[in-house]
Motif scaffolding. Structure first.
Motif, PDB file in Angstrom:
ATOM      1  N   UNK A 635       0.834  -1.200   0.000  1.00 39.46           N
ATOM      2  CA  UNK A 635       0.000   0.000   0.000  1.00 39.46           C
ATOM      3  C   UNK A 635       0.866   1.247   0.000  1.00 39.46           C
ATOM      4  N   UNK A 646       2.162  13.150  -8.657  1.00 35.25           N
ATOM      5  CA  UNK A 646       1.902  14.565  -8.371  1.00 35.25           C
ATOM      6  C   UNK A 646       3.134  15.388  -8.698  1.00 35.25           C
TER       7      UNK A 646
ATOM      8  N   UNK B  33      -8.248   3.227   2.314  1.00 36.04           N
ATOM      9  CA  UNK B  33      -7.065   3.998   1.901  1.00 36.04           C
ATOM     10  C   UNK B  33      -6.922   3.999   0.383  1.00 36.04           C
ATOM     11  N   UNK B  34      -7.096   2.802  -0.215  1.00 38.47           N
ATOM     12  CA  UNK B  34      -6.960   2.712  -1.673  1.00 38.47           C
ATOM     13  C   UNK B  34      -7.960   3.632  -2.348  1.00 38.47           C
ATOM     14  N   UNK B  35      -9.208   3.583  -1.863  1.00 34.02           N
ATOM     15  CA  UNK B  35     -10.247   4.404  -2.487  1.00 34.02           C
ATOM     16  C   UNK B  35      -9.941   5.886  -2.337  1.00 34.02           C
ATOM     17  N   UNK B  37      -7.020   7.356  -2.145  1.00 34.98           N
ATOM     18  CA  UNK B  37      -5.984   7.707  -3.117  1.00 34.98           C
ATOM     19  C   UNK B  37      -6.553   7.820  -4.518  1.00 34.98           C
ATOM     20  N   UNK B  40      -8.580  10.964  -4.986  1.00 43.32           N
ATOM     21  CA  UNK B  40      -7.698  12.126  -5.148  1.00 43.32           C
ATOM     22  C   UNK B  40      -7.198  12.226  -6.578  1.00 43.32           C
ATOM     23  N   UNK B  41      -6.851  11.068  -7.128  1.00 35.53           N
ATOM     24  CA  UNK B  41      -6.327  11.072  -8.499  1.00 35.53           C
ATOM     25  C   UNK B  41      -7.390  11.529  -9.491  1.00 35.53           C
ATOM     26  N   UNK B  82      -6.048  14.991   1.413  1.00 33.74           N
ATOM     27  CA  UNK B  82      -4.997  14.114   1.949  1.00 33.74           C
ATOM     28  C   UNK B  82      -4.908  14.272   3.467  1.00 33.74           C
TER      29      UNK B  82
END
Lengths: 779, 117
Positions: A635, A646, B33-35, B37, B40-41, B82
């Motif tokens: 992760x 970014x 957490x994956x979701x 990120x 955000x992308x 974030x």
């Protein structure tokens, strides 16, 4: 003076809400203080009597309302005055009475809050000139009644009785709302004065039957008519002042009031006559009949109340001028004697500790004044001269005799009910108060001199009022003529008098009294039969059936809810994802070419593609990994890859934050993971395949949505404004930072708040644990 | 490049959703957490990836041409996201820790009993 009535009603509301503040200051004096408000209302209403003529009507229009059609206008005519006078007059004595009666209760303040709110709603109900406003007050009385019945809410019986009454009257309230709205739609106005002025009558309207049935349901539930009568005996769980006030003369009479109020608009049809007569006569007879078999003084009174309410509904159903007059007089009679009797029952209860009429005896000696008041009230209930009750009963008989066609049914049942009333009155007197007889006097805890004057005043004054009106009934003539004008919309000469001369009605009265005495003499053997009948009825006991019905309903609802609210976290999410996915499917444009941007895609950057491939592998690894630590590290790889992305696109601040945040999360995770168990395969193979299908479809959909979203430009981006003004207005060269701390500073404040809350949450989660461990050690 | 980005986001979403549907609470948290990120992308991609200059106004200049720098607004939004994500992560981890301590299980199906009588 009467124009201040709306203010006084508002004042009652405010007083009720102020009780929590007043109670600590006034303590036991609270009731005495609060009684001043109904007293003021009573005086104001008396002042309105002075200028009353049979046709006079005083409207207090108001431009203020919740909705355009919902003006809080008030209407003062004979009908509302009769009800208003009883509500405020008896209310005054009830508040005084409750001041002492409730003094031993813990939550006295709550009681007076509810009582004041009820009084305000009830007064508002009878005086309001708008059907919608009337409905609101109607519902408020139901709610306050619920609170008062369930006042002893530590008793399961009280709670059940309260709920039962709320459900039944609430059902009626809903019906009333529908009926009122339909009347408003058909007639074009909700103002009662306009409805009457325009002479609107809905009798021929195609929707009349529906409106009438809805109104009927409202009335039958509120006024405890058969087959909804059973909530009223249950409501006796309330403290006695409540039974005396709400459940004998005010709230339960709201249905009767509504019938009279709405009579000019919907009354007088065949449906009206037959339905009301039928329910009224059944209720009248059953109420009187069941009261014979009871032992509890309050329950006896409750059943006689049901009978009296039935009588009034019957009289309104007969719908002749005589019967309407009889209903109005009977309402006054009933209010005066029943309020007094209930208060007497409370006094007896306080003094001896029981309300069982077969345990009580010879209370005349310890409670002389109360007993005299009770005797007057009982004479009135039996319908004997010289009390107002006699006039009331004579009028009722008169109305029943003069009804062509139906009197063969109504008269025997009416006389039968009255015979039982006479018998009950004599029974109560001999069993409870009479100083004669063989039985031993019951031990009393309190004698009359132990009670304060305001506790005893109510029954005595009400009994005297009944006597005075019986001797001088002419005082009521104008008031009743005006009420009749409001209810029937025609002018009638009213001449009440105690002595009507020798006629059929008097003979009937004599017959009633003689039969009543006979029934009284044979009451013991009769009661056995009635007891058997009641036992037989108990098999089909309406309250039990009702309780069963509600229980089945609640159980069913619970099971249905269990299907949706099953408690499995992942199935909730599954439902959410599938529904959202389907919604997206319906929206996405599946034409792949349209996904192409106008200027084409930006060219591939090999280094970034490689980065994304690594990140993809890492996330897939994280999903399948059996080791917690490697999953977390994978992760981390994803997080850092995103940070590098970014960076490559010039978002330096983002990259720094992402690096830091990702590191902190990893550290936290690793710290916590030590205390957690290893991964285990909990799901079955099939469920994994299902989940994969769902998640891959969601992923595909998201890809499409992202591509669509990228090329939709509905508005000009506002970033240009930020870029242009960053230095000139906010004096900062780092535009992202300027946006955060200047242009959108409040958002950042919100963000800080969230962080603070999270920190507090984490802190309390750990602190809580420490405390618990300590207590464990101590144990 | 946008296509690759979109596919990557789709993959992250697929993995995140799959993790969320697990019974083990640790995996569910990883999914969150994956979701976050991935989301955000999405916002970042919405700002456009054609321009890649840093959002700075150079020394001496009053302003800068919007065409050469990447869009600063999505960056500000993501930055907030974030940081909030970090707060949520800390809280969720503490909660999970306490939850495991109280119940002794990390199986979310065991939690279903709290909704029943």
């Amino acid at each position: 003076m009467i124009k201040y009535l709306p203010h006084l009603i508002g004042f009652l509301f405010i007083a009720g809400l102020m009780v929590p503040l007043l109670y600590p200051i006034l303590k036991a004096k609270l009731g005495l203080f609060l009684s001043l408000i109904p007293l003021t209302i009573l005086i104001v209403l008396f002042s309105a009597l002075a200028g009353l003529t049979p046709e006079s009507l005083y409207l207090l229009p108001s431009s203020w309302g919740l909705l355009p059609e919902m003006n809080f206008g008030f209407r003062i005519d004979g009908l509302s005055l009769i009800f208003g006078l009883l509500i405020s007059g008896i209310g005054f004595f009830i508040v005084l009475y409750a001041a002492w009666y409730m003094s031993k209760y813990e939550r006295q303040g709550h009681f007076f809050t509810y009582l004041m709110l009820f009084m305000a709603s009830m007064t508002g109900l009878v005086f309001s000139d708008n059907l919608l406003v009337l409905f609101i007050f109607w519902e408020l009385t139901s709610v306050t009644s619920f609170l008062l019945i369930g006042f002893d809410h530590h008793l399961a019986k009280s709670r059940q009785a309260a709920l039962q009454s709320l459900l039944i009257t609430g059902l009626g309230g809903l019906c009333l709302l529908f009926a009122v709205i339909m009347i408003g739609q058909v007639a074009g106005t909700y103002e009662i004065s306009l409805l009457i002025e325009r002479g609107i009558h809905l009798g021929d309207h195609p929707k009349y039957r529906l409106i009438f049935v809805l109104l009927l349901l409202a009335v039958l539930t509120k006024s405890a008519q058969f087959p909804f009568h059973f909530w009223l005996p249950g409501a006796m769980q309330a403290p006695t002042p409540v039974s005396a006030y709400l459940h004998s003369e005010t709230m339960v009479n709201a249905g009767v009031f509504l019938l009279m109020r709405i009579h000019p608009v919907v009354g007088g049809t065949m449906e009206w006559k037959y339905m009301l007569m039928l329910t009224g006569v059944i209720t009248m007879f059953l109420g009187a009949f069941f009261s014979m078999g009871q032992r509890d003084l309050k329950r006896i009174l409750a059943f006689t109340t049901i009978s009296a309410l039935g009588t009034m509904v019957l009289l309104i159903g007969i719908d002749t001028p005589q019967s309407m007059k009889a209903a109005l007089v009977f309402f006054i009679v009933h209010g005066l004697y029943k309020g007094g009797l209930f208060m007497v029952a409370g006094i007896v209860d306080k003094s001896t500790g029981t309300r069982d009429i077969y345990l009580l005896s010879k209370l005349f000696k310890p409670l002389p004044f109360t007993s005299i008041a009770a005797v007057f009230a009982l004479i009135s209930m039996a319908g004997l001269p010289p009390m107002l009750g006699f006039i009331g009963k004579e009028l009722v008989y008169d109305a029943q005799i003069q009804l062509p066609g139906m009197s063969w049914l109504l008269l025997p049942l009416g006389v039968g009910a009255n015979i039982m009333m006479v018998a009950i009155s004599i029974t109560i007197f001999t069993e409870v108060f009479s100083p004669f007889g063989k039985s031993d006097p019951i031990k009393v805890k309190y004698r009359e001199k132990d009670f304060p004057w305001y506790f005893l005043g109510g029954p005595i004054v009400l009994a005297l009022a009944g006597l005075m009106l019986g001797l001088m009934p002419g005082m009521l003539d104008t008031l009743i003529a005006n009420a009749l004008y409001a209810a029937k919309n025609q002018l009638l000469d009213v001449n009440l008098s105690l002595w009507h001369g020798f006629n059929d009605v008097l003979l009937l009265s004599l017959f009633t009294v003689v039969s009543g005495i006979v029934v009284f003499i044979f009451r013991r053997s009769l009661n056995v039969h009635i007891g058997r009948l009641i036992d037989w009825f108990d098999k089909y006991h309406l309250p039990t059936l009702f309780a069963k019905g509600t229980k089945i309903y609640v159980d069913r609802a619970y099971k249905r809810t269990q299907i949706i609210q099953h408690g499995y976290h992942r199935f909730y999410l599954l439902t959410f994802f599938i529904v959202t996915g389907l919604l997206i499917v319906a929206q996405v444009n599946w034409d792949f070419l349209s996904v192409m941007p106008d200027g084409g895609y930006t060219p591939l950057r090999i280094n970034l593609v490689l980065l994304l491939v690594v990140a993809s592998l890492a996330v897939i690894f994280a999903v399948f990994s059996r080791s917690r630590l490697s999953a977390i590290l994978a992760m981390g790889v994803v997080g850092y890859a995103v940070a590098i992305l970014y960076l490559m696109y010039g978002a330096i601040d983002l990259a720094i934050t992402q690096f830091l945040a990702e590191t902190v999360i990893m550290v936290l995770f690793v710290m916590v993971i030590l205390y957690l168990p290893k991964f285990a395969v909990l799901s079955t193979r099939n469920s994994r395949i299902r989940d994969w299908i769902i998640s891959l479809s969601i992923g595909t959909l998201v890809t499409f949505v992202v591509l669509h979203a990228r090329f939709i430009n509905l508005y000009e981006p506002i970033s240009v404004y930020f870029i242009k003004n960053s230095l000139t207005m906010a004096h900062g060269r780092n535009i992202v930072n300027v946006i955060l701390v200047d242009f959108r500073a409040l958002d950042t404040l919100g963000e800080i708040t969230v962080l603070t809350l999270a920190a507090m949450g984490v802190y309390s989660l750990f602190r809580f644990k420490v405390k618990k461990n300590k207590s464990k050690k101590e144990l | 490049m946008e296509l690759i980005f979109a596919i990557f986001i789709g993959l992250l979403y697929a993995c995140g959703v799959f993790l969320l549907l697990r019974r083990s609470i640790v995996k569910v948290i990883l999914g969150v957490f994956v979701l976050s990120n991935a989301t955000n992308l999405i916002i970042f991609l919405a700002g456009g990836i054609k321009r890649s200059g840093s959002a700075f106004i150079p020394e001496g200049a009053e302003t800068i041409d919007p065409a050469v720098i990447s869009d600063p607004l999505p960056q500000a939004l993501i930055l907030t996201a974030i940081v909030i994500g970090l707060g949520i992560a800390a809280y969720i981890l503490a909660l999970k820790y306490r939850y495991f301590e109280e119940t002794g299980t990390h199986d979310l199906d065991q939690l279903s009993k709290t909704d029943r009588k």
